[in-house]
Design a protein around this motif. Structure first.
Motif, PDB file in Angstrom:
ATOM      1  N   GLY A  32       0.835  -1.187   0.000  1.00  0.00           N
ATOM      2  CA  GLY A  32       0.000   0.000   0.000  1.00  0.00           C
ATOM      3  C   GLY A  32       0.873   1.240   0.000  1.00  0.00           C
ATOM      4  N   GLY A  33       0.221   2.400   0.176  1.00  0.00           N
ATOM      5  CA  GLY A  33       0.976   3.645   0.292  1.00  0.00           C
ATOM      6  C   GLY A  33       0.801   4.558  -0.898  1.00  0.00           C
ATOM      7  N   MET A  34       1.906   5.200  -1.311  1.00  0.00           N
ATOM      8  CA  MET A  34       1.919   6.107  -2.459  1.00  0.00           C
ATOM      9  C   MET A  34       0.813   7.160  -2.348  1.00  0.00           C
ATOM     10  N   PHE A  35       0.738   7.780  -1.182  1.00  0.00           N
ATOM     11  CA  PHE A  35      -0.332   8.736  -0.893  1.00  0.00           C
ATOM     12  C   PHE A  35      -0.169  10.107  -1.554  1.00  0.00           C
ATOM     13  N   PRO A  36       1.034  10.692  -1.606  1.00  0.00           N
ATOM     14  CA  PRO A  36       1.109  12.059  -2.140  1.00  0.00           C
ATOM     15  C   PRO A  36       0.708  12.128  -3.610  1.00  0.00           C
ATOM     16  N   ALA A  37      -0.010  13.144  -3.940  1.00  0.00           N
ATOM     17  CA  ALA A  37      -0.430  13.395  -5.321  1.00  0.00           C
ATOM     18  C   ALA A  37      -0.640  14.900  -5.473  1.00  0.00           C
TER      19      ALA A  37
ATOM     20  N   GLU B  76      -8.474   5.160  -2.041  1.00  0.00           N
ATOM     21  CA  GLU B  76      -9.336   4.060  -2.519  1.00  0.00           C
ATOM     22  C   GLU B  76      -8.513   2.817  -2.818  1.00  0.00           C
ATOM     23  N   ASP B  77      -7.389   3.018  -3.483  1.00  0.00           N
ATOM     24  CA  ASP B  77      -6.541   1.870  -3.818  1.00  0.00           C
ATOM     25  C   ASP B  77      -6.024   1.184  -2.551  1.00  0.00           C
ATOM     26  N   ASN B  78      -5.698   1.971  -1.539  1.00  0.00           N
ATOM     27  CA  ASN B  78      -5.244   1.388  -0.274  1.00  0.00           C
ATOM     28  C   ASN B  78      -6.363   0.604   0.418  1.00  0.00           C
TER      29      ASN B  78
ATOM     30  N   GLU C  60      -7.556  -7.054   0.272  1.00  0.00           N
ATOM     31  CA  GLU C  60      -6.733  -8.162  -0.232  1.00  0.00           C
ATOM     32  C   GLU C  60      -5.899  -8.782   0.888  1.00  0.00           C
ATOM     33  N   ALA C  61      -5.284  -7.932   1.692  1.00  0.00           N
ATOM     34  CA  ALA C  61      -4.458  -8.433   2.803  1.00  0.00           C
ATOM     35  C   ALA C  61      -5.315  -9.254   3.766  1.00  0.00           C
ATOM     36  N   HIS C  62      -6.529  -8.788   3.997  1.00  0.00           N
ATOM     37  CA  HIS C  62      -7.454  -9.523   4.874  1.00  0.00           C
ATOM     38  C   HIS C  62      -7.795 -10.885   4.279  1.00  0.00           C
ATOM     39  N   ALA C  63      -8.102 -10.903   2.977  1.00  0.00           N
ATOM     40  CA  ALA C  63      -8.485 -12.162   2.322  1.00  0.00           C
ATOM     41  C   ALA C  63      -7.341 -13.175   2.341  1.00  0.00           C
TER      42      ALA C  63
END
Lengths: 270, 270
Positions: free
Chosen positions: B65-70, B81-83, B89-92
């Motif tokens: 996850g991550g890549m927050f700055p935009a 949203e992507d996070n 996914e991590a939960h599954a």
């Protein structure tokens, strides 16, 4: 004059010797110079000191002492001897400081605490001579990507801890390239206070294609140089900004063009 | 079992998809796996979860996850949203954590404090879902040489400050490649305590010829990996060592050879 410009000679090292650098500074109205020892020794210490004096340039630093870690005692003693010669040279030039690139891990070693101890011991060994000569030892933290082979001194905080331990006659050389990423930099700049002995600028390019030889001209990268300069001035620093580029791209340019662009970028981005 | 081995799938990304990685781990007796989201999505989440479960592998983390700055609010909202999808996914997968590579400066920006605030705000936004899903958010400080384009989170101390600010559900992923140079690492590892959610290994090569894709196999470089592992264990960590190589040299090898060498190096150097 505050925030005057100084040329670090490595910026044009592929084409100009020290005499040409001195003439270039005079020609372009650049009031400061910071020679590396290789070009200094090639020109000769006395000739260089005289020409720099005659040109009215300030020697903002001598690059560089350091490189203390070595695999054996003989190697470490040789490094200390070489640093003693560097102190004498800095004294003869009237340099504002002797910049220390402290050295990385000795070849074959993974002992980072051990290498840091060698740096501390080496500095302690040369400090009496430096004090006698009135030469400020400016510890330069280098970017962590150089830790293995150039400098186990990686942050401004670590450099100031070392200054605290070593005492009078020590200071720090702050290069924006090495410290800009540091979440603690504002705090450590304030802590440094009058111990800031030099302020160096270049820029971080995106992408950066080489760990050593791809520094950018101020304005071409992402470093907020004025913010870092303001931190240094907030701490009391009023000295020169030395532009030091290790860059294959700029080494390929005509040096007079480099100095012209440097002057412009210094005015606009530093 | 303490200090078991986990394969981070990026290590063989040029040749193996996720199904092959799962089969490879089973064949080589590697008990852990850490998939990247691209190979996970290529295989399909449910199929991957089932095959991993059937193979009896522990999912030591999901990358990433991550890549927050935009540059704008829409871009930041899309990252959030992507996070959220990454948390699902991590939960599954029953992953032990979701590894966060927080992101660098937005294109064209020099505002490092601003980018750090975007990271903090992004993490705060996704944390309620992560807590509900029982997914630990593992902040991974990345080497300072990646500050401009990959992670404005650069040190373990900075990551732990962020954990302190964000509270429950957060931890750190410690990669020796990113922290080995840090003069404060021993102190920060002890401070981390039970918040160490992952331990990643590779090695720092001398010379390093690329800022991203030249990581070394453990044993080929200068990092004292056992010393760092001992710090993590001293803080209470008993989990896996995940081997994560981004390396053009190793990507060119046969993946079965890579896994065999990885196992051997893990036993000897980690």
């Amino acid at each position: 004059m505050t925030n005057a410009l100084s040329l670090n000679t490595v910026t044009v090292k592929e084409t100009w010797g020290l005499a040409q650098c001195i003439e270039g500074c005079a020609r372009h109205g650049i009031p400061g110079i910071s020679p590396w020892r290789d070009v200094l020794q090639a020109m000769g210490l006395q000739a260089a000191a005289k020409q720099i004096r005659d040109a009215g340039l300030t020697v903002t630093g001598l690059c560089r002492g350091g490189m203390f870690p070595a695999p054996d005692a003989a190697g470490r003693a040789a490094a200390i001897e070489d640093n003693r010669r560097a102190i004498a040279e800095a004294h003869a030039l009237g340099a504002q400081c002797l910049v220390m690139v402290c050295g990385g891990l000795p070849p074959g070693s993974k002992d980072l605490p051990g290498a840091r101890a060698m740096v501390r011991d080496g500095l302690a060994a040369i400090l009496p001579e430096a004090r006698d000569a009135g030469v400020t030892i400016a510890l330069e933290p280098l970017h962590p990507m150089t830790c293995a082979d150039r400098s186990v001194l990686s942050t401004l905080g670590q450099a100031l801890d070392l200054c605290d331990a070593l005492g009078a006659g020590t200071g720090v050389a702050v290069d924006v390239y090495h410290v800009w990423w540091d979440p603690d930099v504002a705090h450590q700049m304030a802590r440094a206070g009058t111990r800031i002995a030099g302020f160096h600028a270049c820029d971080w390019l995106v992408p950066t294609t080489d760990l050593v030889f791809d520094r950018g001209m101020p304005g071409d990268g992402v470093i907020d140089i004025p913010a870092l300069r303001a931190m240094a001035e907030g701490a009391g620093y009023r000295g020169f900004t030395e532009i030091e580029l290790l860059s294959r791209r700029w080494w390929a340019e005509d040096p007079d063009t480099v100095l012209q662009i440097m002057k412009d970028r210094h005015a606009r981005f530093c």
